[in-house]
Design an enzyme around this catalytic site. Structure first.
Site, short mmCIF file in Angstrom:
data_model
loop_
_atom_site.label_atom_id
_atom_site.label_comp_id
_atom_site.label_asym_id
_atom_site.label_seq_id
_atom_site.Cartn_x
_atom_site.Cartn_y
_atom_site.Cartn_z
N THR A 103 0.83 -1.21 0.00
CA THR A 103 0.00 0.00 0.00
C THR A 103 0.86 1.26 0.00
N GLY A 122 2.57 -2.88 8.45
CA GLY A 122 2.83 -3.15 9.87
C GLY A 122 4.27 -3.57 10.07
N GLU A 145 -6.13 -5.71 4.23
CA GLU A 145 -6.16 -6.93 3.43
C GLU A 145 -7.31 -6.91 2.43
C1 LIG Z 1 3.78 -13.35 16.08
C2 LIG Z 1 2.26 -13.50 15.96
C3 LIG Z 1 1.88 -13.99 14.56
C4 LIG Z 1 0.37 -14.20 14.35
C5 LIG Z 1 0.12 -14.69 12.94
C6 LIG Z 1 -1.35 -14.56 12.54
C7 LIG Z 1 -1.51 -14.72 11.02
C8 LIG Z 1 -2.91 -14.46 10.52
C9 LIG Z 1 -3.45 -13.09 10.86
C10 LIG Z 1 -3.02 -12.03 9.89
C11 LIG Z 1 -3.31 -10.66 10.44
C12 LIG Z 1 -3.79 -9.72 9.37
C13 LIG Z 1 -2.94 -8.50 9.28
C14 LIG Z 1 -3.20 -7.86 7.95
C15 LIG Z 1 -2.43 -6.59 7.79
C16 LIG Z 1 -2.81 -5.95 6.49
C17 LIG Z 1 -2.09 -6.18 5.36
C18 LIG Z 1 -2.53 -5.52 4.13
O1 LIG Z 1 -3.48 -4.77 4.10
S1 LIG Z 1 -1.62 -5.93 2.75
C19 LIG Z 1 -2.37 -4.99 1.45
C20 LIG Z 1 -3.76 -5.52 1.08
N1 LIG Z 1 -4.19 -4.89 -0.11
C21 LIG Z 1 -5.15 -5.40 -0.88
O2 LIG Z 1 -5.79 -6.38 -0.55
C22 LIG Z 1 -5.39 -4.68 -2.19
C23 LIG Z 1 -6.78 -4.96 -2.74
N2 LIG Z 1 -6.79 -4.78 -4.18
C24 LIG Z 1 -6.63 -5.87 -5.01
O3 LIG Z 1 -6.45 -7.00 -4.61
C25 LIG Z 1 -6.71 -5.59 -6.48
O4 LIG Z 1 -6.36 -4.25 -6.76
C26 LIG Z 1 -8.13 -5.84 -7.06
C27 LIG Z 1 -8.41 -7.30 -6.98
C28 LIG Z 1 -9.16 -5.07 -6.32
C29 LIG Z 1 -8.18 -5.36 -8.50
O5 LIG Z 1 -7.02 -5.87 -9.10
P1 LIG Z 1 -6.91 -5.77 -10.69
O6 LIG Z 1 -5.59 -6.27 -11.11
O7 LIG Z 1 -7.31 -4.41 -11.10
O8 LIG Z 1 -7.91 -6.89 -11.10
P2 LIG Z 1 -9.34 -6.78 -11.77
O9 LIG Z 1 -10.37 -6.35 -10.78
O10 LIG Z 1 -9.24 -6.03 -13.06
O11 LIG Z 1 -9.52 -8.32 -12.08
C30 LIG Z 1 -8.63 -8.95 -13.01
C31 LIG Z 1 -8.69 -10.43 -12.77
O12 LIG Z 1 -7.83 -10.75 -11.69
C32 LIG Z 1 -8.54 -11.56 -10.76
N3 LIG Z 1 -8.01 -11.33 -9.44
C33 LIG Z 1 -7.96 -10.17 -8.77
N4 LIG Z 1 -7.41 -10.37 -7.55
C34 LIG Z 1 -7.11 -11.68 -7.45
C35 LIG Z 1 -6.53 -12.50 -6.44
N5 LIG Z 1 -6.16 -12.02 -5.25
N6 LIG Z 1 -6.36 -13.81 -6.69
C36 LIG Z 1 -6.74 -14.31 -7.88
N7 LIG Z 1 -7.32 -13.61 -8.90
C37 LIG Z 1 -7.49 -12.31 -8.67
C38 LIG Z 1 -9.98 -11.07 -10.88
O13 LIG Z 1 -10.87 -12.03 -10.35
C39 LIG Z 1 -10.10 -10.89 -12.36
O14 LIG Z 1 -10.29 -12.14 -12.93
P3 LIG Z 1 -11.27 -12.28 -14.21
O15 LIG Z 1 -11.19 -13.72 -14.59
O16 LIG Z 1 -10.72 -11.32 -15.24
O17 LIG Z 1 -12.64 -11.87 -13.74
C1 LIG Z 2 -4.46 -1.50 10.54
C2 LIG Z 2 -3.99 -1.56 9.11
C3 LIG Z 2 -2.90 -2.35 8.77
C4 LIG Z 2 -2.44 -2.39 7.45
N1 LIG Z 2 -1.34 -3.15 7.15
C5 LIG Z 2 -0.87 -3.14 5.89
C6 LIG Z 2 0.31 -3.88 5.55
O1 LIG Z 2 0.92 -4.53 6.40
N2 LIG Z 2 0.77 -3.82 4.27
C7 LIG Z 2 0.13 -3.09 3.29
O2 LIG Z 2 0.59 -3.08 2.15
N3 LIG Z 2 -1.00 -2.39 3.58
C8 LIG Z 2 -1.50 -2.39 4.85
N4 LIG Z 2 -2.64 -1.69 5.14
C9 LIG Z 2 -3.27 -0.87 4.11
C10 LIG Z 2 -4.56 -1.50 3.61
O3 LIG Z 2 -4.29 -2.62 2.83
C11 LIG Z 2 -5.31 -0.43 2.79
O4 LIG Z 2 -5.71 0.58 3.69
C12 LIG Z 2 -6.51 -1.03 2.09
O5 LIG Z 2 -6.09 -1.87 1.05
C13 LIG Z 2 -7.44 0.06 1.52
O6 LIG Z 2 -6.72 0.92 0.64
P1 LIG Z 2 -6.74 2.50 0.91
O7 LIG Z 2 -6.53 2.71 2.35
O8 LIG Z 2 -5.79 3.14 -0.05
O9 LIG Z 2 -8.23 2.95 0.56
P2 LIG Z 2 -8.73 3.32 -0.92
O10 LIG Z 2 -8.36 2.23 -1.85
O11 LIG Z 2 -8.30 4.70 -1.23
O12 LIG Z 2 -10.31 3.28 -0.70
C14 LIG Z 2 -10.92 4.35 0.01
C15 LIG Z 2 -12.41 4.12 -0.06
O13 LIG Z 2 -12.83 4.30 -1.40
C16 LIG Z 2 -13.86 3.38 -1.73
N5 LIG Z 2 -13.42 2.58 -2.87
C17 LIG Z 2 -12.15 2.37 -3.27
N6 LIG Z 2 -12.11 1.60 -4.38
C18 LIG Z 2 -13.41 1.34 -4.72
C19 LIG Z 2 -14.05 0.61 -5.77
N7 LIG Z 2 -13.35 -0.02 -6.72
N8 LIG Z 2 -15.42 0.57 -5.76
C20 LIG Z 2 -16.12 1.19 -4.79
N9 LIG Z 2 -15.58 1.89 -3.79
C21 LIG Z 2 -14.25 1.97 -3.74
C22 LIG Z 2 -14.09 2.51 -0.49
O14 LIG Z 2 -15.16 3.04 0.25
C23 LIG Z 2 -12.80 2.68 0.28
O15 LIG Z 2 -12.97 2.55 1.68
C24 LIG Z 2 -3.11 -1.63 6.46
C25 LIG Z 2 -4.21 -0.85 6.79
C26 LIG Z 2 -4.65 -0.81 8.11
C27 LIG Z 2 -5.84 0.06 8.46
#
Ligand SMILES: CCCCCCCCCCCCCCC/C=C/C(=O)SCCNC(=O)CCNC(=O)[C@H](O)C(C)(C)COP(=O)(O)OP(=O)(O)OC[C@H]1O[C@@H](n2cnc3c(N)ncnc32)[C@H](O)[C@@H]1OP(=O)(O)O
Ligand SMILES: Cc1cc2nc3c(=O)[nH]c(=O)nc-3n(C[C@H](O)[C@H](O)[C@H](O)COP(=O)(O)OP(=O)(O)OC[C@H]3O[C@@H](n4cnc5c(N)ncnc54)[C@H](O)[C@@H]3O)c2cc1C
Length: 627
Positions: free
Chosen positions: A97, A136, A380
């Site tokens: 991110t 994180g 996530e």
């Molecule tokens: C010591 C103690 C340890 C304890 C351990 C505990 C472990 C467990 C707990 C864990 C704790 C959790 C902490 C979490 C902390 C947070 C981390 C984060 O936040 S990391 C960042 C997360 N960010 C995201 O998730 C980003 C979200 N966005 C996306 O995934 C993509 O941008 C999108 C999917 C929204 C769009 O991607 P894009 O390429 O634009 O795809 P399209 O929408 O155009 O779709 C194209 C095609 O791809 C397929 N697709 C998309 N995503 C996936 C995927 N993930 N896997 C497989 N396929 C995927 C989609 O379905 C489309 O397919 P099609 O056939 O064309 O329809």
């Molecule tokens: C506690 C915490 C821990 C995190 N840890 C990690 C980490 O370890 N690693 C990492 O990489 N990231 C991490 N993140 C970031 C997290 O993955 C992002 O915050 C998350 O993916 C959302 O992206 P953004 O914050 O840029 O919101 P944006 O993508 O800017 O979205 C903002 C708002 O816009 C709207 N929106 C956006 N896209 C669409 C759409 N396509 N259609 C409709 N509405 C939409 C939704 O209402 C959304 O809430 C963490 C976040 C938090 C809060």
């Protein structure tokens, strides 16, 4: 019982103290208590550790960074990086991110440019929005990041790839040249986690630091694809699957334990005016708040187990080169994470609010849980974005169902059997098979309804992307309906196949029916609109839910006791096993830093002049004011 693992009162510590204390305790647990051959931070012990520690750090290191090395690294890279990371000799995070992008990964701006002459990648954040923000463990702990960046070779872009980048010196822990890194400051929760920012300017890494399981760059700059590029998103799928148990089911179970135990102790008001004050758990309104959330814990747990199994089976298939299950797994994991985090976070707040004023006190342990669970709706994969991903798959399957018989979690979309409900009594509506059919029919109709609306718009000349955008709310509802039928269906199957005593199976079946009926009663508009239930049957559904509340009330405390959280983990004056709520609250308040002196000198200095004037008036020495 190890005093080194006992929690000091988190609420009376500063953020920096909590950060340090979480690190001390986590490393103590992982390095002293758990050192065994073959142990890894992603092994089965983690679920016990996650239970045993109220606040731990290195969640991303252990929960995301290490699994990513396994997912994206070649065997050589795994052999190099995994042992270092598993033994905490390097600390990493998953840096994806950015300040300007989180959901739309194709919009990420950090660039990794291949320098053929030196066989290196030059990493750059070209502008402020490209800075990595949120990961994180990144602000002060990590000395490496798994950096997700756009690969560029000779000016051509190849999409997001994973790069191992060292960001701090392994001796001094100082940031390396070109690295600006730090903590992003106070947040709603996760006080003990150093979510950080990372600005990279002309940082050079060896060619070998591109994690190359799915693609590689040869020394001459030739780019080779080696597998399904969607596997690049695989780490997010795995974390979404895993976080349900750790970050949704478990915290909600803690919140329910606290709220149900407190509601059995707290007496307030009368039901029968001629009798004594009742425990608030005797109010049906209170049961209606708490018991469906208790049921959610179990149903989410059962559904998550099924999803983990599905992910495990899929992972074995991927090792054989078969990625055919990925689309369904992505849709299901995205939908489950979104819908269960939504339900869990809302549920934790419902039970917190059901504890009155003491539920608002940090001494209850509930604000800690509620605030932390709110993050599950964003990280996530932001929930709306995830639900739309799930809906995208459902619409495609609904089209396919017109010509093929579907299998897997979407099989019901091609089930054209008569699904009308013949329930005549509220008992009929407590039948698991009836509840499953109702949820399948509602989901099928919700998906078809959204699809039909979009098709009609496109037929009338609306571009498909505009139709999608305008019907987003219906699509999100379809995703929720799909997940609800999955949770109810898998839970009914799981319970029916469980080998346990008849009395336990009866309770679990009642909880499952309560979860399903609570969902029906909370969404009865859909069930009537799609012809699943008549208005009269909706009345029966409400009666059925109230009847289950009455049946489950006597076992409510026993059910939450079965979650078996220690007082030290709950850290709750309201939820302690002995029920001594008031003595615990008073003791807890007295320990507050504000009470370390009888007079709070820093504030008293401002108040003192006015108090002395008041004293003089009351003792006849001063003039009263004209007010
Ligand atoms: C010591 C103690 C340890 C304890 C351990 C505990 C472990 C467990 C707990 C864990 C704790 C959790 C902490 C979490 C902390 C947070 C981390 C984060 O936040 S990391 C960042 C997360 N960010 C995201 O998730 C980003 C979200 N966005 C996306 O995934 C993509 O941008 C999108 C999917 C929204 C769009 O991607 P894009 O390429 O634009 O795809 P399209 O929408 O155009 O779709 C194209 C095609 O791809 C397929 N697709 C998309 N995503 C996936 C995927 N993930 N896997 C497989 N396929 C995927 C989609 O379905 C489309 O397919 P099609 O056939 O064309 O329809
Ligand atoms: C506690 C915490 C821990 C995190 N840890 C990690 C980490 O370890 N690693 C990492 O990489 N990231 C991490 N993140 C970031 C997290 O993955 C992002 O915050 C998350 O993916 C959302 O992206 P953004 O914050 O840029 O919101 P944006 O993508 O800017 O979205 C903002 C708002 O816009 C709207 N929106 C956006 N896209 C669409 C759409 N396509 N259609 C409709 N509405 C939409 C939704 O209402 C959304 O809430 C963490 C976040 C938090 C809060």
């Amino acid at each position: 019982n190890d005093t080194s693992m006992q929690h000091r009162n988190l609420n009376h510590m500063t953020r920096e103290e909590r950060f340090s204390e979480a690190m001390r305790r986590t490393l103590y647990a992982l390095k002293v208590l758990l050192p065994r051959e073959g142990w890894t931070p992603v092994g089965p012990e983690m679920k016990y550790l996650a239970r045993a520690i109220k606040e731990f750090t290195f969640i991303i290191h252990a929960g995301v960074f290490i699994p990513c090395i396994m997912s994206y690294g070649t065997n050589e890279q795994i052999a190099k990086w995994f042992p270092l990371a598993a033994d905490f000799r390097i600390i990493g995070t998953y840096a994806q991110t950015e300040l300007g992008h989180g959901s739309f990964l194709r919009g990420l701006e950090t660039i990794a440019t291949y320098d053929r002459a030196n066989q290196e990648f030059i990493i750059n954040c070209p502008k402020i929005t490209a800075m990595k923000w949120w990961p994180g463990d990144m602000g002060k702990s990590a000395n490496h990041v798994l950096l997700m960046a756009e690969l560029v070779i000779d000016g051509k872009k190849y999409g997001m790839h994973g790069f191992m980048v060292q960001i701090r010196d392994l001796t001094t822990h100082e940031p390396l040249p070109g690295v600006t890194v730090g903590d992003i400051g106070a947040k709603l929760s996760f006080e003990s986690v150093d979510n950080g920012f990372l600005y990279l300017q002309n940082v050079r890494i060896p060619r070998e630091n591109l994690l190359s399981k799915l693609s590689e760059v040869h020394p001459d700059g030739t780019y080779i694809k080696k597998g399904n590029q969607r596997l690049m998103y695989g780490s997010m799928v795995r974390v979404r699957v895993n976080l349900i148990a750790h970050e949704i089911v478990m915290p909600l179970a803690k919140a329910c334990t606290i709220a149900v135990r407190y509601s059995a102790v707290r007496r307030q008001g009368l039901i029968n005016p001629s009798k004594e004050e009742v425990p608030v758990l005797d109010y049906v309104a209170q049961q209606h708040k708490l018991l469906p959330q208790v049921a959610t814990v179990f149903m989410a747990h059962f559904a998550a187990k099924q999803l983990v199994k599905m992910h495990h089976d899929y992972s074995l298939e991927v090792e054989k080169g078969n990625t055919s299950q990925l689309p369904e797994l992505h849709a299901l994991s995205a939908g489950m994470k979104a819908c269960l985090s939504e339900q869990g976070a809302a549920g934790a707040e419902i039970v917190r609010r059901a504890c009155g004023g003491h539920g608002y006190s940090c001494g209850s342990g509930l604000p800690f849980i509620v605030n932390r669970m709110l993050a599950t709706c964003t990280y996530e994969g932001e929930n709306t974005v995830m639900q739309l991903q799930c809906a995208r798959y459902l619409i495609k399957c609904a089209d396919q169902a017109k010509k093929d018989k579907l299998t897997g979690s979407v099989w019901y979309l091609s089930d054209f059997s008569n699904m009308s409900c013949t329930a005549q009594t509220f008992g009929d509506l407590q039948e698991p098979s009836v509840l499953v059919k109702l949820h399948e029919r509602r989901a099928k109709c919700a998906v078809q309804h959204a699809g039909k609306k979009m098709q009609n718009m496109v037929k009338n000349g609306t571009p498909a992307h505009d139709a999608w955008n305008m019907m987003a709310t219906l699509l999100i509802n379809a995703a929720r309906a799909h997940i609800m039928q999955y949770v109810v269906g898998t839970s009914v199957t799981y319970i029916s196949e469980l080998s346990c005593s008849a009395s336990l199976k009866k309770i679990l079946t009642q909880l499952c029916a309560l979860y399903a009926l609570h969902n029906i009663n909370s969404n009865c508009g859909d069930f009537v609109k799609f012809g699943c239930l008549t208005s009269a049957q909706c009345d029966l559904a409400q009666e059925a839910e109230f009847n289950l509340l009455k049946q489950l009330r006597p076992d409510a405390v026993g059910i939450v006791d079965s979650f078996d959280f220690t007082d030290d983990i709950l850290q709750s004056c309201l939820g302690a096993y002995d029920g001594n709520v008031y003595e615990r609250l008073f003791e807890w308040a007295k320990q507050a830093p504000m009470n370390k002196t009888e007079v709070h000198q820093d504030s008293y200095q401002y108040l003192q002049p006015y108090l002395h004037e008041g004293r003089d008036v009351l003792e006849g020495r001063g003039r009263n004011s004209k007010l």
